[in-house]
Design a protein around this motif. Structure first.
Motif, mmCIF file in Angstrom:
data_model
loop_
_atom_site.group_PDB
_atom_site.id
_atom_site.type_symbol
_atom_site.label_atom_id
_atom_site.label_comp_id
_atom_site.label_asym_id
_atom_site.label_seq_id
_atom_site.Cartn_x
_atom_site.Cartn_y
_atom_site.Cartn_z
ATOM 1 N N SER A 16 89.941 -35.211 88.611
ATOM 2 C CA SER A 16 88.414 -35.995 88.860
ATOM 3 C C SER A 16 87.491 -34.913 89.765
ATOM 4 O O SER A 16 86.215 -35.325 89.858
ATOM 5 C CB SER A 16 88.502 -37.178 89.159
ATOM 6 N N ILE A 17 87.963 -34.087 90.491
ATOM 7 C CA ILE A 17 87.413 -33.278 91.574
ATOM 8 C C ILE A 17 86.994 -31.970 90.762
ATOM 9 O O ILE A 17 87.728 -31.207 90.261
ATOM 10 C CB ILE A 17 88.298 -32.829 92.730
ATOM 11 N N LEU A 18 85.665 -31.647 91.008
ATOM 12 C CA LEU A 18 85.123 -30.378 90.653
ATOM 13 C C LEU A 18 85.354 -29.200 91.345
ATOM 14 O O LEU A 18 85.746 -28.128 91.092
ATOM 15 C CB LEU A 18 83.522 -30.735 90.312
ATOM 16 N N LYS A 19 85.006 -29.235 92.857
ATOM 17 C CA LYS A 19 84.993 -28.235 93.797
ATOM 18 C C LYS A 19 85.046 -29.129 95.054
ATOM 19 O O LYS A 19 84.651 -30.069 95.532
ATOM 20 C CB LYS A 19 84.112 -27.450 93.627
ATOM 21 N N VAL A 20 85.479 -28.106 96.080
ATOM 22 C CA VAL A 20 84.951 -28.140 97.739
ATOM 23 C C VAL A 20 83.833 -27.374 97.970
ATOM 24 O O VAL A 20 83.855 -26.163 97.564
ATOM 25 C CB VAL A 20 86.446 -28.010 98.381
ATOM 26 N N ASP A 21 83.034 -28.115 98.542
ATOM 27 C CA ASP A 21 81.542 -27.249 98.666
ATOM 28 C C ASP A 21 80.996 -27.535 100.061
ATOM 29 O O ASP A 21 81.654 -28.264 100.958
ATOM 30 C CB ASP A 21 80.675 -27.763 97.651
ATOM 31 N N CYS A 22 80.035 -26.699 100.345
ATOM 32 C CA CYS A 22 79.397 -27.065 101.713
ATOM 33 C C CYS A 22 79.984 -26.620 102.830
ATOM 34 O O CYS A 22 79.966 -27.711 103.733
ATOM 35 C CB CYS A 22 78.580 -28.205 101.712
ATOM 36 N N PHE B 127 82.641 -30.285 105.136
ATOM 37 C CA PHE B 127 82.768 -29.909 103.921
ATOM 38 C C PHE B 127 82.420 -31.072 102.893
ATOM 39 O O PHE B 127 82.585 -32.206 103.460
ATOM 40 C CB PHE B 127 84.007 -29.246 103.769
ATOM 41 N N THR B 128 82.183 -30.704 101.631
ATOM 42 C CA THR B 128 81.956 -31.859 100.807
ATOM 43 C C THR B 128 82.778 -31.764 99.529
ATOM 44 O O THR B 128 82.824 -30.653 98.965
ATOM 45 C CB THR B 128 80.522 -31.738 100.482
ATOM 46 N N ILE B 129 83.418 -32.884 99.249
ATOM 47 C CA ILE B 129 84.115 -32.781 97.759
ATOM 48 C C ILE B 129 83.283 -33.270 96.799
ATOM 49 O O ILE B 129 82.726 -34.297 97.043
ATOM 50 C CB ILE B 129 85.389 -33.635 97.942
ATOM 51 N N VAL B 130 83.068 -32.349 95.740
ATOM 52 C CA VAL B 130 82.102 -32.977 94.610
ATOM 53 C C VAL B 130 83.050 -33.411 93.505
ATOM 54 O O VAL B 130 83.784 -32.631 92.896
ATOM 55 C CB VAL B 130 81.390 -31.514 94.180
ATOM 56 N N THR B 131 82.911 -34.588 92.865
ATOM 57 C CA THR B 131 83.359 -34.882 91.689
ATOM 58 C C THR B 131 82.852 -34.693 90.570
ATOM 59 O O THR B 131 81.668 -34.285 90.639
ATOM 60 C CB THR B 131 83.689 -36.619 91.896
ATOM 61 N N ASP C 262 81.889 -36.505 88.256
ATOM 62 C CA ASP C 262 80.545 -37.386 88.016
ATOM 63 C C ASP C 262 79.506 -37.032 89.012
ATOM 64 O O ASP C 262 78.449 -37.796 89.315
ATOM 65 C CB ASP C 262 80.840 -38.699 87.824
ATOM 66 N N ARG C 263 79.484 -35.911 89.656
ATOM 67 C CA ARG C 263 78.742 -35.321 90.796
ATOM 68 C C ARG C 263 78.500 -36.170 92.032
ATOM 69 O O ARG C 263 77.340 -36.211 92.918
ATOM 70 C CB ARG C 263 77.240 -35.169 89.955
ATOM 71 N N LYS C 264 79.443 -36.994 92.375
ATOM 72 C CA LYS C 264 79.496 -37.808 93.478
ATOM 73 C C LYS C 264 79.930 -36.790 94.460
ATOM 74 O O LYS C 264 80.764 -35.999 94.552
ATOM 75 C CB LYS C 264 80.542 -38.975 93.344
#
Length: 147
Positions: free
Chosen positions: A55-61, A71-75, A77-79
């Motif tokens: 369900s995780i798209l990427k680790v960002d920012c 850092f931000t985890i982006v799911t 569904d864009r959460k």
């Protein structure tokens, strides 16, 4: 009963709350090859929240300050879920590497599955081509194709 996955890393992270004040709350974090689990108040006995890598798209920012890495985890569904960790702990790198490993293994499985499906369908398709290209029907049982 769910089997326990092998723990890659366990420790403490801070998660920014979704509340109006967006306070940083300490969480006990357990990283496995398939997920990141968050437990409140540093106790695994409490009900945790599991973020499966599917369900995780990427680790960002990723941003470094003198004291923290943000850092931000982006799911999918864009959460966006914001975290911070002490500068030297490199939790962002551990999570990113585990996520990349998971995504690579998933891509290889998908490729192999597609390849197997294509190979299974190929003999049947070749027979159909042979019969479709024949100028006259073949005698006997060969004129019927069963796949």
């Amino acid at each position: 009963m769910k089997m326990q996955a092998e723990v890659i890393r366990e420790g403490e992270l801070e998660k920014r709350s979704d509340s109006l004040f967006q306070l940083w709350k300490k969480k006990l974090v357990v990283l496995t090859k398939d997920s990141l689990s968050l437990f409140p108040d540093g106790h695994k006995r409490a009900k945790g929240k599991e973020l499966g890598f599917g369900s995780i798209l990427k680790v960002d920012c990723v941003e470094r300050t003198g004291k923290y890495i943000y850092f931000t985890i982006v799911t999918k569904d864009r959460k966006e879920i914001d975290f911070r960790c002490p500068d030297q702990s490199c939790w962002n790198a551990s999570i990113t590497m585990a996520l990349i490993d998971f995504q690579n293994k998933r891509a290889i499985q998908d490729f192999k599955s597609r390849q197997e499906m294509e190979q299974a369908a190929a003999p049947c398709n070749n027979k159909m081509l042979l019969f479709a290209n024949a100028s006259r029907p073949l005698p006997g049982p060969h004129s019927l194709v069963l796949c």
